[in-house]
Design a protein around this motif. Structure first.
Motif, PDB file in Angstrom:
ATOM      1  N   PRO A 139       0.825  -1.223   0.000  1.00 58.17           N
ATOM      2  CA  PRO A 139       0.000   0.000   0.000  1.00 58.17           C
ATOM      3  C   PRO A 139       0.853   1.264   0.000  1.00 58.17           C
ATOM      4  CG  PRO A 139      -0.708  -1.567   1.697  1.00 58.17           C
ATOM      5  CD  PRO A 139       0.592  -2.064   1.179  1.00 58.17           C
ATOM      6  N   GLY A 140       0.210   2.369  -0.332  1.00 55.47           N
ATOM      7  CA  GLY A 140       0.930   3.636  -0.423  1.00 55.47           C
ATOM      8  C   GLY A 140       1.472   4.106   0.903  1.00 55.47           C
ATOM      9  N   TYR A 141       0.797   3.780   2.025  1.00 52.22           N
ATOM     10  CA  TYR A 141       1.280   4.253   3.320  1.00 52.22           C
ATOM     11  C   TYR A 141       2.536   3.514   3.781  1.00 52.22           C
ATOM     12  CZ  TYR A 141      -1.548   0.218   4.818  1.00 52.22           C
ATOM     13  OH  TYR A 141      -2.091  -1.028   4.960  1.00 52.22           O
ATOM     14  N   MET A 142       2.938   2.434   3.087  1.00 50.17           N
ATOM     15  CA  MET A 142       4.181   1.741   3.395  1.00 50.17           C
ATOM     16  C   MET A 142       5.350   2.226   2.539  1.00 50.17           C
ATOM     17  SD  MET A 142       2.928  -2.211   3.923  1.00 50.17           S
ATOM     18  CE  MET A 142       4.631  -2.747   4.006  1.00 50.17           C
ATOM     19  N   ARG A 143       5.080   3.099   1.585  1.00 51.30           N
ATOM     20  CA  ARG A 143       6.134   3.558   0.668  1.00 51.30           C
ATOM     21  C   ARG A 143       6.847   4.800   1.223  1.00 51.30           C
ATOM     22  NH1 ARG A 143       5.374   1.167  -4.418  1.00 51.30           N
ATOM     23  NH2 ARG A 143       3.404   0.016  -4.596  1.00 51.30           N
ATOM     24  N   GLU A 144       7.793   5.323   0.420  1.00 55.03           N
ATOM     25  CA  GLU A 144       8.525   6.508   0.817  1.00 55.03           C
ATOM     26  C   GLU A 144       7.603   7.725   0.794  1.00 55.03           C
ATOM     27  OE1 GLU A 144       9.403   4.382  -1.385  1.00 55.03           O
ATOM     28  OE2 GLU A 144      11.265   3.439  -0.691  1.00 55.03           O
ATOM     29  N   SER A 145       7.946   8.724   1.584  1.00 58.22           N
ATOM     30  CA  SER A 145       7.080   9.897   1.713  1.00 58.22           C
ATOM     31  C   SER A 145       7.057  10.761   0.463  1.00 58.22           C
ATOM     32  CB  SER A 145       7.535  10.743   2.910  1.00 58.22           C
ATOM     33  OG  SER A 145       8.888  11.147   2.750  1.00 58.22           O
ATOM     34  N   TRP A 146       8.021  10.604  -0.440  1.00 57.01           N
ATOM     35  CA  TRP A 146       8.045  11.441  -1.633  1.00 57.01           C
ATOM     36  C   TRP A 146       7.257  10.847  -2.800  1.00 57.01           C
ATOM     37  CZ3 TRP A 146      10.179   8.295  -5.205  1.00 57.01           C
ATOM     38  CH2 TRP A 146      11.093   7.330  -4.774  1.00 57.01           C
ATOM     39  N   THR A 147       6.665   9.673  -2.616  1.00 58.01           N
ATOM     40  CA  THR A 147       5.861   9.077  -3.685  1.00 58.01           C
ATOM     41  C   THR A 147       4.529   9.809  -3.814  1.00 58.01           C
ATOM     42  OG1 THR A 147       5.037   7.442  -2.114  1.00 58.01           O
ATOM     43  CG2 THR A 147       6.936   6.826  -3.441  1.00 58.01           C
ATOM     44  N   GLU A 148       3.876   9.602  -4.954  1.00 58.98           N
ATOM     45  CA  GLU A 148       2.678  10.370  -5.266  1.00 58.98           C
ATOM     46  C   GLU A 148       1.513  10.035  -4.331  1.00 58.98           C
ATOM     47  OE1 GLU A 148       1.770   9.719  -9.324  1.00 58.98           O
ATOM     48  OE2 GLU A 148       3.616  10.647 -10.094  1.00 58.98           O
ATOM     49  N   ASP A 149       1.275   8.746  -4.124  1.00 57.15           N
ATOM     50  CA  ASP A 149       0.089   8.344  -3.378  1.00 57.15           C
ATOM     51  C   ASP A 149       0.338   8.206  -1.883  1.00 57.15           C
ATOM     52  OD1 ASP A 149       1.800   6.263  -3.723  1.00 57.15           O
ATOM     53  OD2 ASP A 149       0.244   4.731  -3.971  1.00 57.15           O
ATOM     54  N   TYR A 150       1.508   8.600  -1.391  1.00 56.22           N
ATOM     55  CA  TYR A 150       1.799   8.401   0.028  1.00 56.22           C
ATOM     56  C   TYR A 150       0.901   9.253   0.915  1.00 56.22           C
ATOM     57  CZ  TYR A 150       4.021   9.072   4.552  1.00 56.22           C
ATOM     58  OH  TYR A 150       4.234   9.183   5.897  1.00 56.22           O
ATOM     59  N   MET A 174      -1.594   7.532   3.468  1.00 57.03           N
ATOM     60  CA  MET A 174      -1.284   7.621   4.893  1.00 57.03           C
ATOM     61  C   MET A 174      -2.413   8.295   5.658  1.00 57.03           C
ATOM     62  SD  MET A 174       1.066   6.551   6.844  1.00 57.03           S
ATOM     63  CE  MET A 174       1.530   6.661   8.558  1.00 57.03           C
ATOM     64  N   GLN A 175      -3.044   9.305   5.036  1.00 57.20           N
ATOM     65  CA  GLN A 175      -4.161   9.972   5.685  1.00 57.20           C
ATOM     66  C   GLN A 175      -5.331   9.006   5.882  1.00 57.20           C
ATOM     67  OE1 GLN A 175      -4.326  12.991   6.962  1.00 57.20           O
ATOM     68  NE2 GLN A 175      -6.500  12.834   7.526  1.00 57.20           N
ATOM     69  N   ASN A 176      -5.646   8.222   4.845  1.00 57.41           N
ATOM     70  CA  ASN A 176      -6.739   7.258   4.955  1.00 57.41           C
ATOM     71  C   ASN A 176      -6.417   6.164   5.972  1.00 57.41           C
ATOM     72  OD1 ASN A 176      -8.108   8.692   2.978  1.00 57.41           O
ATOM     73  ND2 ASN A 176      -7.311   7.412   1.316  1.00 57.41           N
ATOM     74  N   PHE A 177      -5.162   5.735   5.985  1.00 59.74           N
ATOM     75  CA  PHE A 177      -4.766   4.669   6.904  1.00 59.74           C
ATOM     76  C   PHE A 177      -4.894   5.128   8.360  1.00 59.74           C
ATOM     77  CE2 PHE A 177      -1.335   2.920   9.540  1.00 59.74           C
ATOM     78  CZ  PHE A 177      -1.683   1.578   9.520  1.00 59.74           C
ATOM     79  N   THR A 178      -4.326   6.274   8.686  1.00 55.07           N
ATOM     80  CA  THR A 178      -4.385   6.755  10.075  1.00 55.07           C
ATOM     81  C   THR A 178      -5.808   7.115  10.477  1.00 55.07           C
ATOM     82  OG1 THR A 178      -3.733   8.931   9.220  1.00 55.07           O
ATOM     83  CG2 THR A 178      -2.002   7.550  10.152  1.00 55.07           C
ATOM     84  N   ASP A 179      -6.602   7.564   9.513  1.00 58.00           N
ATOM     85  CA  ASP A 179      -8.001   7.848   9.822  1.00 58.00           C
ATOM     86  C   ASP A 179      -8.740   6.556  10.183  1.00 58.00           C
ATOM     87  OD1 ASP A 179     -10.322   9.869   9.684  1.00 58.00           O
ATOM     88  OD2 ASP A 179     -11.008   8.245   8.387  1.00 58.00           O
TER      89      ASP A 179
END
Length: 718
Positions: free
Chosen positions: A268-279, A283-288
């Motif tokens: 998933p995008g929340y496991m990738r680097e912070s500079w990626t497009e979908d991060y 990450m916002q959806n995951f923490t929510d």
């Protein structure tokens, strides 16, 4: 019909019993009627005229129509009873014949695992059946095949093998040394990786996977820590069925690369680097989601975390505080759970618990709506709630996760999942995605099938007879092409195996050549030492001979001196001396004699009377002979001691010499037997040509030296 390879016998017997049962016959008749009704409604004469997509659609609809009927239920009961019967018969047979040390339950689980693995290997498309393993730990072999099926990407494996065959340097990163050092440091210093430390093969497999992954990225930036952490579970899965020494084999590394890179692409995008497009969005959806679940299942803990991250000056009104509660919790959770989520709990939990978490994550990769990572994140916080509630600052929560999460067990996670989250996860994972109406085979043929209007799937267009015939011919041609491709793939595989075997033989040949060169160098060194010792002994003997010759010459000179007439023998009569000469002799010491050396005193003055000449052999002549003989005897004793020693040492030297000659004779005879098949006589050696005799003697001596080296190596302490 031959039995499919790899399926257990008890499973084949169970299949035979089911297919011969009346329940199976009743179900197949209903299935046939349902398919036939669809053919009639579609105005299709033969089932074989349909395309593969149409056949699949007809079969799915027919199965959907009869799956709640009485025949299907009867068959389910029969299948359950047959499986139970044959599996227990197999276990009972092993308990009676083999006397295993494990329990009956372990045997039942082991055979069930083997049967599941065999079925998945035969029908990989049945991997969605693993959804039934929700909240269950997969056995090692079942985990290996499950991960392989869900992370299958043959193009990656094929690309790696082709690059490796063309140029092995292209699969290595420019930062290969850095990757090796970081991997070794991680395996040796990370507490949860202790069972992997100390193995060169495991380190090599980890390095090869990460090096190829970095080489594919085509960047000079170093890999981040989570990239190193995420490869560890794949190593653990491979070690379940492969010995560590075989982990560095080409096929094992290719499988590791295939699974690891596929996982990194699908994460998933929340496991990738912070500079990626979908991060940011991911990450916002995951923490929510994590915040919502935490508020639902542990409101007190959620409130405490929110208070830790709430700014003191923002508490102006109750309404504003209520509006900012959820957002503050989301921001706080993002800071504390991101390191744990990026590595998917690797390094934060024990490996046994990590493998359970990864099992639950991977079996749902084929369902887009299914994501169990937020659930495990919430469970981790809930299990550590007592420690988190004691924290006064946000940094304390990170410390709690780093220190106390290692103590959590997988049974605690399984209990929490089963109590609070199982129903929701099971609904997502086993959701029926065949949103199509059921075709009842008992309905009238005159009524239109409602499925033609309500089906959410795309209905294949109606085709004419010649179009279907052309499609059938194309399918047959495609099948022939597939068979040809499979045959070519098999030939390529055999060619690769042959090439690998040749490379292995070449490597072994080089090793043997190096060993032979080393042995030859050792033999030449020993020969040089032997030649040096021989020359030294010859030189010693030469010096001894020279000394003996010198002594002989001195003896001859002494003998010649003895034959000369002494001054005392020239005069036969004693002439009286004058008083002056007599007084002069009295003042001089007497001539050297034995008495002189013994007593060191002067003798009495000679008488004035006439004396006879002393006989030969007395006086100085006898002393000279005695001294010379004693000197010669000592020299001979010294030479004899240098050459042969004396006493016990001489006996030991003689015994070792005899044993060495016997060993050499025995080794020489055995070498002749190995080369010629028998011992040769001297006449047969003489009848050979010079070149042949030299060559044969070299072979015999090489075998003799080999025997001596083997005997010397065996005598060395281990």
């Amino acid at each position: 019909m031959a039995a499919p390879p790899g399926l257990p016998k008890w499973l084949l017997d169970c299949k035979a019993q089911i297919t011969d049962s009346p329940e199976w016959g009743a179900l197949t008749r209903e299935l046939f009627d349902a398919i036939q009704q669809q053919l009639t409604e579609s105005k299709v004469t033969y089932f074989t005229d349909l395309s593969e997509a149409e056949k699949t659609l007809f079969m799915q609809r027919a199965a959907k129509a009869i799956q709640h009927g009485k025949s299907f239920q009867n068959l389910q009961v029969n299948v359950s009873h047959s499986l139970d019967q044959h599996l227990n018969n197999q276990v009972a047979k092993e308990l009676l014949e083999d006397f295993p040390v494990i329990t009956k339950s372990d045997l039942v689980l082991g055979h069930a695992r083997d049967g599941s693995v065999a079925l998945l290997k035969k029908w990989p498309e049945m991997k969605n059946k693993l959804h039934l393993c929700l909240n269950q730990t997969l056995p090692d072999r079942l985990r290996q095949i499950a991960w392989k099926l869900f992370l299958h990407n043959p193009n990656l494996k094929k690309q790696y093998v082709e690059i490796l065959q063309s140029d092995a340097k292209n699969v290595m990163s420019i930062l290969d040394l850095e990757i090796v050092q970081k991997s070794q440091h991680l395996l040796e210093n990370e507490y949860t990786f202790q069972e992997l430390a100390g193995s060169v093969s495991i380190l090599n497999a980890m390095k090869s996977t990460l090096s190829y992954y970095h080489a594919r990225k085509r960047t000079q930036t170093s890999l981040i820590d989570s990239d190193y952490m995420l490869v560890v579970p794949f190593l653990v899965t491979s070690l379940a069925t492969v010995h560590p020494d075989q982990l560095s084999h080409r096929n094992s590394i290719a499988l590791l690369i295939e699974e690891y890179i596929t996982f990194m692409k699908q994460r998933p995008g929340y496991m990738r680097e912070s500079w990626t497009e979908d991060y940011k969005t991911a990450m916002q959806n995951f923490t929510d989601t994590v915040a919502t679940l935490l508020e639902k299942h542990d409101e007190e803990l959620a409130t405490h975390i929110m208070n830790l991250f709430s700014p003191t000056e923002a508490k102006k009104s109750k309404s504003k505080r209520e509006m900012g509660t959820h957002e503050t919790l989301v921001e706080g959770l993002r800071a504390i759970v991101r390191p744990m989520v990026r590595s998917l709990f690797v390094g934060f939990l024990q490996l046994d618990t990590v493998m359970y978490v990864w099992d639950q994550y991977i079996i749902g990769l084929d369902v887009a709506e299914y994501d169990i990572v937020p659930v495990f994140t919430v469970i981790t916080l809930m299990l550590l709630r007592d420690h988190i509630l004691e924290c006064d600052i946000p940094v304390g929560i990170e410390t709690v996760l780093g220190d106390h999460a290692l103590k959590l067990k997988k049974e605690q996670y399984m209990y929490e999942v089963n109590r609070n989250f199982f129903n929701d996860l099971n609904a997502l994972l086993n959701k029926d995605r065949m949103d199509m109406p059921i075709l009842d085979p008992t309905q009238s043929l005159g009524l239109p099938g409602p499925w033609t209007h309500w089906s959410s799937d795309k209905i294949p267009p109606r085709l004419k007879a010649h179009d279907r015939r052309q499609a059938r011919e194309e399918r047959e041609a495609q099948k022939l092409r597939n068979v040809q491709e499979q045959r070519e793939a098999e030939e390529n595989r055999k060619q690769m195996e042959l090439q690998e075997r040749m490379e292995e033989e070449e490597r072994l040949r080089k090793l043997m050549e190096e060993d032979r060169k080393r042995i030859e160098e050792d033999r030449l060194y020993l020969e040089d030492q032997l030649e040096f010792e021989r020359k030294r002994r010859i030189e010693s003997e030469r010096h001894a001979k020279e000394e003996i010759e010198g002594l002989k010459k001195e003896i001859d000179e002494l003998r010649k001196l003895r034959e000369r007439p002494w001054p005392d023998e020239v005069e036969t009569n004693y002439q009286p001396q004058s008083r002056e000469s007599k007084d002069t002799r009295l003042d001089q010491p007497p001539p050297v004699s034995a008495a002189t050396h013994d007593t060191k005193t002067w003798g009495a003055p000679p008488s004035v009377q006439t004396t006879q000449t002393p006989p030969p052999g007395t006086g100085r002549r006898k002393v000279a002979e005695t001294v010379t003989l004693n000197l010669l005897e000592r020299v001979m004793d010294s030479v004899n001691y240098l050459g042969h020693s004396e006493g016990r040492e001489k006996e030991t030297l003689d015994r070792e010499t005899r044993n060495g000659l016997k060993d050499y004779s025995r080794a020489y005879e055995e070498a002749q037997v190995e080369v010629f098949g028998r011992k040769l006589r001297q006449e047969e050696w003489d009848e050979m040509e010079d070149n042949e005799r030299t060559e044969m003697r070299d072979k015999v001596m090489e075998i003799v030296w080999q025997k001596y080296e083997d005997k010397y190596a065996a005598s060395l302490p281990q």
